[in-house]
Design a protein around this motif. Sequence first.
Motif, PDB file in Angstrom:
ATOM      1  N   LEU A 171       0.834  -1.206   0.000  1.00 51.73           N
ATOM      2  CA  LEU A 171       0.000   0.000   0.000  1.00 51.73           C
ATOM      3  C   LEU A 171       0.866   1.252   0.000  1.00 51.73           C
ATOM      4  N   GLU A 172       0.385   2.282  -0.679  1.00 56.13           N
ATOM      5  CA  GLU A 172       1.086   3.573  -0.648  1.00 56.13           C
ATOM      6  C   GLU A 172       0.911   4.212   0.726  1.00 56.13           C
ATOM      7  N   ASP A 173      -0.255   3.990   1.309  1.00 55.13           N
ATOM      8  CA  ASP A 173      -0.531   4.527   2.638  1.00 55.13           C
ATOM      9  C   ASP A 173      -1.260   3.494   3.471  1.00 55.13           C
ATOM     10  N   VAL A 174      -0.686   3.119   4.607  1.00 56.55           N
ATOM     11  CA  VAL A 174      -1.392   2.251   5.537  1.00 56.55           C
ATOM     12  C   VAL A 174      -2.049   3.185   6.545  1.00 56.55           C
TER      13      VAL A 174
END
Lengths: 283, 283
Positions: B201-204
Amino acid sequence: MLGGAATYISLAAHFFTPVKIVAVVGDDFAQEDMDLLTSRGIDVQGIERVAGGKTFFWAGVYSQDMNDRTTLRTDLNVFADFNPKLPESYRSAPYLLLGNIQPALQRSVKGQMNGVKFTGGDTMNYWIKDFRDELLETIRQWDFLLINDSEARQLSGDHNLRRAAAKVLAMGPKILVIKRGEHGAVLFTRDFHFMAPGYLLEDVFDPTGAGDCFAGGFMGYLAGRGIRPMDAQFDPIELRKAVIYGSVMGSFCCEKFGVDRFRTLTREEIEDRYQEFKACTEF
Amino acid sequence: MLGGAATYISLAAHFFTPVKIVAVVGDDFAQEDMDLLTSRGIDVQGIERVAGGKTFFWAGVYSQDMNDRTTLRTDLNVFADFNPKLPESYRSAPYLLLGNIQPALQRSVKGQMNGVKFTGGDTMNYWIKDFRDELLETIRQWDFLLINDSEARQLSGDHNLRRAAAKVLAMGPKILVIKRGEHGAVLFTRDFHFMAPGYLLEDVFDPTGAGDCFAGGFMGYLAGRGIRPMDAQFDPIELRKAVIYGSVMGSFCCEKFGVDRFRTLTREEIEDRYQEFKACTEF
């Protein structure tokens, strides 16, 4: 016992392609260790032997779960003043894999090559932290950079692996391979990424050198297939296979102490394990 | 905010198969949360509402890298005296997924079912440590057990994941799925194992519930396809696909706070991510 990045890389890569080592040893370096390399057809002309000097020495202890290690001793010895000079017969080699050393020296080695077509290498936290500009100037010219996850985070300043990878690729390398130890490896290009799992060993006997064996398998496979950076961009399947061969070689490395697994390893065992990777990831 | 294993499992599984929840809440449970479930066609007849009671509450804080969390508060409330009773309309369901609760209660629920054909469930360190015999008696009758790596190590007494898996499979379950957080999941049977990477993921944003969403996607897919344990043994491809759908659902869960991602998620997005998993693992 015998160790070192150049040793592990060569022992892994020679299954795929002819290998020429550049390194430095003292006159304590055992003849039987040199014999192991030459018996595998590895060119040792570029191993400089310093009279009266001692070979680089490292000792460490692993945690119970093998995921952390503590260095007990690092003696640079003859490595401290190493200034690699390539033999004439090395300079036209098409593939160059630069081990972890001062970035300026990595650049000097590349500068001695005539028409190298695929260059990649390793680095470590020390160079990232204290030699950042020199390192950035060096990797800017590389086709691939091969580091572990904590190094990728340190180099990029981003904890998230995907964002970290994008930042590192913006620094120059066309290909970034992030090694994650027992959790495998991820290859990134500007166009795609590929994830290889870590092979589930029944016994992790000694992980020393596994990352170097990964590098040897990865670069060895690409060299053996004659892949150029441009090919890799247009035919990513070869890069994926190279990551799996790297993982295969890293997994074998852990099965015995030091380089011992490479004393008996066969090409057939390598192919079997490659097929095992396929079987346990296909869906 | 709305949370809990049954919630996450249902919101993930309903994309694949009809879902009936068994759970307990207090009369503080918000109508809009109940509405979210029913709006997705989830059967809530088995949600017991205890008058004058308060719903289970958990609060915690995550480490910077999202890999560790510290519990700030756990109020069992009405969950403390929960003794699940299945509505008559639930008893003939063919698939049963047992959330993490006292093993004797898990066994009691299974005992209320008529002819269930596929049973699996979750557990946790507390039951492994202090209710070991009761837990062993319970999972002996399950088709699959779904736990994380540290639980597998604790249950088996073996740090090595492959050996740990063999020991857990010898306890009864035909299938073991070991969740490894950001590093994906591994499915083991007596005949093979399958490794799924963690989606990068790019952002968790919030990993709470990701393991439960994995369970919901895994079981939901098997139920939707009508797979029986016997089929799974003879056609392991469906088990592999179930692991990937589990991973897909877990990855979506992390993208927003709490259950928010499931308010907008579509089946098409799920299929796209499934294909992404294929693209980043094929070689």
